[in-house]
Design an enzyme around this catalytic site. Structure first.
Site, PDB file in Angstrom:
ATOM      1  N   ASP A  62      -7.257 -18.724 -20.011  1.00 51.03           N
ATOM      2  CA  ASP A  62      -7.989 -19.711 -20.809  1.00 51.03           C
ATOM      3  C   ASP A  62      -7.041 -20.744 -21.424  1.00 51.03           C
ATOM      4  OD1 ASP A  62     -10.265 -20.905 -21.830  1.00 51.03           O
ATOM      5  OD2 ASP A  62     -10.221 -19.748 -23.692  1.00 51.03           O
ATOM      6  N   HIS A  78     -11.545 -23.638 -21.129  1.00 53.56           N
ATOM      7  CA  HIS A  78     -12.980 -23.890 -21.246  1.00 53.56           C
ATOM      8  C   HIS A  78     -13.288 -25.166 -22.025  1.00 53.56           C
ATOM      9  CE1 HIS A  78     -12.532 -21.752 -25.196  1.00 53.56           C
ATOM     10  NE2 HIS A  78     -13.482 -22.588 -25.552  1.00 53.56           N
ATOM     11  N   SER A 119     -11.576 -24.077 -30.761  1.00 54.54           N
ATOM     12  CA  SER A 119     -10.894 -23.581 -29.563  1.00 54.54           C
ATOM     13  C   SER A 119      -9.834 -24.562 -29.106  1.00 54.54           C
ATOM     14  CB  SER A 119     -11.909 -23.358 -28.441  1.00 54.54           C
ATOM     15  OG  SER A 119     -12.740 -22.265 -28.732  1.00 54.54           O
TER      16      SER A 119
END
Length: 421
Positions: free
Chosen positions: A183, A153, A268
């Site tokens: 992911d 993402h 992230s």
């Protein structure tokens, strides 16, 4: 007779009063015992008895003290004593190790963590903008090329990836592969001249224990590069449902490490390291509700490594397929339930809506309207269970057992899985 009485009543160590002495000389009989008084009061008084209670208590106390001292000397070098002493020493050393080596661990890993900017361009013009920012980890260096793992993402729909190293130098990276389900994404970048970029040391996430100290390194809010937050492992082998395509259905049960180290937007794709500076996880997501502060998640490195290898080598992840389009039974309309004989009390399983011609499902004899309830050892109650059975429990070429119901009747079959296209 008088001599016997004299012997019987003669008091000892007493003398008569003065006026009685004269009377005695004139009388031939002796007075009664009650007429005599002591010569001296002190001479007939009983001597006080010695109080021996303190002596007894002192003796008992001394005996017990000596016994306890002797017992302590016997246990001084006993196995139990050595065990307790060694545990205390190990605990003290562990605390000292944790506190003193955090800086060393972070310093060794920080040069392996980079900041990533997602740059996107407009279709009708040359304008571009920063669509998002995150972090990445250098896991491999081959010559002048560094290989970076990050979250899918973070680089999703990017036209260009900008990588900023720990010393501030910036370079453009190339995306090698993406895996929305896990992911994860892998990119390659040519290293600038005179840069210190080393691959991070890979750890073993299978050895993590709850309570173990960990640190998250990343680029929170896309501004504060190489920021470090410290916490502990709150839980291992956690399972979190993930909706990868934002359609409202959970697509996959992600296996994650739970930590209370702060993982904010921009963290992230960054590194979760242990006290030795080893990579144990890729920071992936954070529950953002205000009522659940201090709950962050990281993809275990042991789960990520096989995916990273496939993305670097093939640009995609190879997964097995059954060849069906399904819907959760709980969402099947009433008229469809009646058509295929599915009980209205039944809420578990996946309903087969379509079957791909020539697929493993067709060859196994499955039909539209069947309800799959088990694959291998995994019970199928929801869509994510089917994904786990195919993507986590199985590989291409495996033959799996399938249990399904057809108009309420339980049946069994087998299917050989093929590669998903």
């Amino acid at each position: 007779m008088n001599e016997e009485r004299h012997h019987e009543y003669e008091p000892q160590d007493v003398e008569p009063l003065t006026h009685e002495a004269d009377t005695m000389n004139d009388q031939s009989t002796y007075p009664s015992r009650s007429d005599w008084r002591p010569k001296s009061e002190e001479r007939v008084r009983h001597k006080p008895r010695m109080n021996i209670k303190p002596l007894l208590l002192g003796g008992v106390g001394g005996f017990l003290g000596a016994a306890l001292f002797f017992l302590a000397m016997m246990l001084w070098d006993s196995p139990t004593s050595r065990f307790v002493t060694n545990e205390l020493i190990r605990t003290e050393q562990a605390v000292t190790f944790t506190e003193s080596d955090i800086t060393t661990a972070v310093t060794g890993a920080k040069t392996s963590v980079v900041s990533i900017t997602n740059i996107q361009r407009a279709f009708t013009s040359d304008s571009q903008w920063e669509a998002g920012a995150g972090s990445g980890v250098i896991y491999k260096v081959d010559g002048d090329t560094a290989y970076i793992v990050t979250n899918f993402h973070v680089i999703e729909q990017a036209d260009e990836i900008s990588v900023a190293f720990s010393d501030g130098q910036v370079a453009t990276a190339t995306i090698l592969g993406e895996d929305p389900l896990n992911d994860l994404a892998v990119a390659a970048v040519e290293l600038p001249d005179n840069i210190e970029a080393t691959p991070i040391v890979l750890g073993d996430s299978n050895t993590l224990q709850a309570g173990e100290t960990v640190m998250a390194i990343g680029n929170p809010l896309g501004v504060f590069s190489n920021s470090v937050t410290r916490g502990i492992v709150s839980g291992v082998e956690r399972t979190v449902p993930v909706d990868t395509n934002s359609d409202g259905l959970m697509d996959y049960n992600a296996e994650v490490i739970q930590t209370d180290a702060a993982i904010n937007p921009g963290n992230s794709g960054g590194a979760l390291i242990n006290i030795r500076g080893e990579l144990v996880g890729i920071n992936s997501m954070k529950i953002a509700e205000a009522s659940v502060e201090g709950v962050g998640f990281s993809i275990p490195v042991n789960v990520a490594l096989p995916v990273i290898d496939m993305l670097e080598r093939d640009g995609r992840v190879t997964r097995a397929q059954l060849g069906v389009t399904i819907q959760e039974v709980i969402a099947v309309p009433g008229n469809v339930r009646e058509e295929y004989g599915i009980s209205f009390d039944n809420e578990d399983g996946v309903f087969v809506e379509e079957i791909t011609p020539g697929s493993p499902a067709e060859q196994a004899g499955l039909r539209i309207g069947d309800v799959i309830v088990k694959i291998g050892d995994r019970e199928i109650k929801r869509y994510v269970d089917l994904r786990d059975a195919l993507y986590r429990d199985s590989t291409v070429g495996d033959t799996v057992s399938i249990e399904y119901t057809r108009r309420g009747q339980l049946n069994k079959t087998e299917a050989t899985l093929t590669e998903a296209t």
